[in-house]
Design a protein around this motif. Structure first.
Motif, mmCIF file in Angstrom:
data_model
loop_
_atom_site.group_PDB
_atom_site.id
_atom_site.type_symbol
_atom_site.label_atom_id
_atom_site.label_comp_id
_atom_site.label_asym_id
_atom_site.label_seq_id
_atom_site.Cartn_x
_atom_site.Cartn_y
_atom_site.Cartn_z
ATOM 1 N N LEU A 121 0.828 -1.096 0.075
ATOM 2 C CA LEU A 121 0.093 0.117 -0.012
ATOM 3 C C LEU A 121 0.778 1.254 0.034
ATOM 4 N N GLY A 122 1.917 1.297 0.685
ATOM 5 C CA GLY A 122 2.880 2.437 0.666
ATOM 6 C C GLY A 122 3.482 2.712 -0.473
ATOM 7 N N ALA A 123 3.741 1.476 -1.033
ATOM 8 C CA ALA A 123 4.763 1.667 -2.449
ATOM 9 C C ALA A 123 3.599 2.384 -3.402
ATOM 10 N N SER A 124 2.459 1.687 -3.311
ATOM 11 C CA SER A 124 1.381 2.088 -4.442
ATOM 12 C C SER A 124 0.818 3.442 -4.296
ATOM 13 N N LEU A 125 0.763 4.045 -3.003
ATOM 14 C CA LEU A 125 0.177 5.304 -3.153
ATOM 15 C C LEU A 125 1.387 6.508 -3.307
ATOM 16 N N ALA A 126 2.738 5.882 -3.163
ATOM 17 C CA ALA A 126 3.846 6.947 -3.240
ATOM 18 C C ALA A 126 3.893 6.839 -5.019
ATOM 19 N N GLY A 127 3.751 5.771 -5.533
ATOM 20 C CA GLY A 127 3.653 5.694 -6.915
ATOM 21 C C GLY A 127 2.812 6.479 -7.626
ATOM 22 N N THR A 128 1.462 6.249 -6.927
ATOM 23 C CA THR A 128 0.282 7.322 -7.501
ATOM 24 C C THR A 128 0.641 8.737 -7.558
ATOM 25 N N VAL A 129 1.156 9.212 -6.361
ATOM 26 C CA VAL A 129 1.111 10.613 -6.061
ATOM 27 C C VAL A 129 2.605 11.068 -7.243
ATOM 28 N N LEU A 130 3.404 10.023 -7.421
ATOM 29 C CA LEU A 130 4.518 10.503 -8.208
ATOM 30 C C LEU A 130 4.195 10.350 -9.668
ATOM 31 N N GLY A 131 3.419 9.557 -10.132
ATOM 32 C CA GLY A 131 2.772 9.426 -11.366
ATOM 33 C C GLY A 131 2.034 10.708 -11.773
ATOM 34 N N ALA A 132 1.011 10.878 -10.683
ATOM 35 C CA ALA A 132 0.112 12.039 -11.015
ATOM 36 C C ALA A 132 0.937 13.309 -11.194
ATOM 37 N N GLY A 133 1.767 13.481 -10.213
ATOM 38 C CA GLY A 133 2.767 14.880 -10.241
ATOM 39 C C GLY A 133 3.332 14.789 -11.711
ATOM 40 N N ILE A 134 4.018 13.865 -12.024
ATOM 41 C CA ILE A 134 4.780 14.080 -13.210
ATOM 42 C C ILE A 134 3.499 14.090 -14.552
#
Length: 257
Positions: A121-134
């Motif tokens: 869950l932590g990795a997925s949320l971090a990746g979600t925010v990172l991808g959305a920001g990019i």
């Protein structure tokens, strides 16, 4: 050469020689600068930047099709990567894959299968925010200036006004209900006048329920009759149903805009 002495009795002064460069006609002196400025304006024009954005997205999608990151589900994670380091690498890969239009449910299931419920869950949320920001940054820098003048349709204007005036709650609704594709919400928000902070905060908070449900489902996929797996599937189905009902009830609101 000496200037004429002033009538008030001033002393004569020498006129400085004219530099050779000043004898060149002005149009020839500034021609290179003018050409460089025109080339720079052409390269930085809104449509040139939009073309660059399209080229980047097409290249990213083609790279995903060639390398097939979904093989991680079948072949497993590299054995030399484990623990927190592996989750960080996965989060970065997750973010880049979402920019390349890889569906998030597949990535969330993979996170649960590879790392379990909590770390996944932590990795997925971090990746979600990172991808959305990019995606938001690419759309804001490369696409906004070219696309905003094209916002003329009734539904498009309504969506743009909603995102611009009520960015946080609109993005929260888009993240909570899975009816809006992740990439579409990112680029629509980037073209609007929504700020960075409301966008990223709403993305992080609004993605928690749906992401957690998929991660838990991936972690418990080997036991599909377990209570945790069944609850996770319920959390996946219920928001989708609620989003469909809300969209159906709001259809008249958008038609009247």
């Amino acid at each position: 050469m000496l200037d004429a002495t002033t009538r008030s009795g001033g002393t004569a002064t020498a006129t400085p020689p004219v530099p050779a460069t000043e004898l060149v006609p002005t149009e020839f002196a500034i021609a290179p600068t003018g050409l460089a400025a025109r080339c720079t304006r052409a390269l930085l024009s809104p449509w040139s930047r939009l073309s660059l954005l399209v080229a980047l997205l097409v290249s990213a999608a083609a790279t995903v099709l060639l390398f097939e990151p979904q093989k991680l589900l079948a072949d497993g994670w590299p054995p030399q990567l484990n623990g927190a380091a592996a989750s960080v690498v996965f989060a970065v890969a997750y973010g880049l894959c979402t920019v390349a239009f890889v569906p998030r449910p597949l990535l969330n299931l993979a996170a649960g299968a590879l790392f379990g419920s909590q770390l996944g869950l932590g990795a997925s949320l971090a990746g979600t925010v990172l991808g959305a920001g990019i995606a938001f940054g690419l759309g804001r820098v490369l696409g906004q200036d070219a696309l905003r003048p094209l916002l003329r349709g009734r539904w498009i204007k309504a969506a743009d006004g909603q995102l611009s005036r009520h960015g946080f709650r609109s993005m929260m609704a888009a993240r909570l209900f899975p009816g809006v594709p992740f990439w579409a919400a990112n680029y629509c928000a980037s073209v609007s006048r929504m700020g960075w902070f409301p966008f990223l905060l709403a993305t992080g908070l609004g993605s928690i329920p749906n992401t957690a449900a998929y991660v838990v489902a991936g972690a418990r996929a080997s036991t599909p009759t377990s209570p945790a797996f069944l609850i996770a599937m319920a959390f996946i189905a219920l928001p989708a149903l609620a989003g469909a009902i809300i969209a159906w009830r709001k259809r008249h609101h958008f038609r009247d805009r």
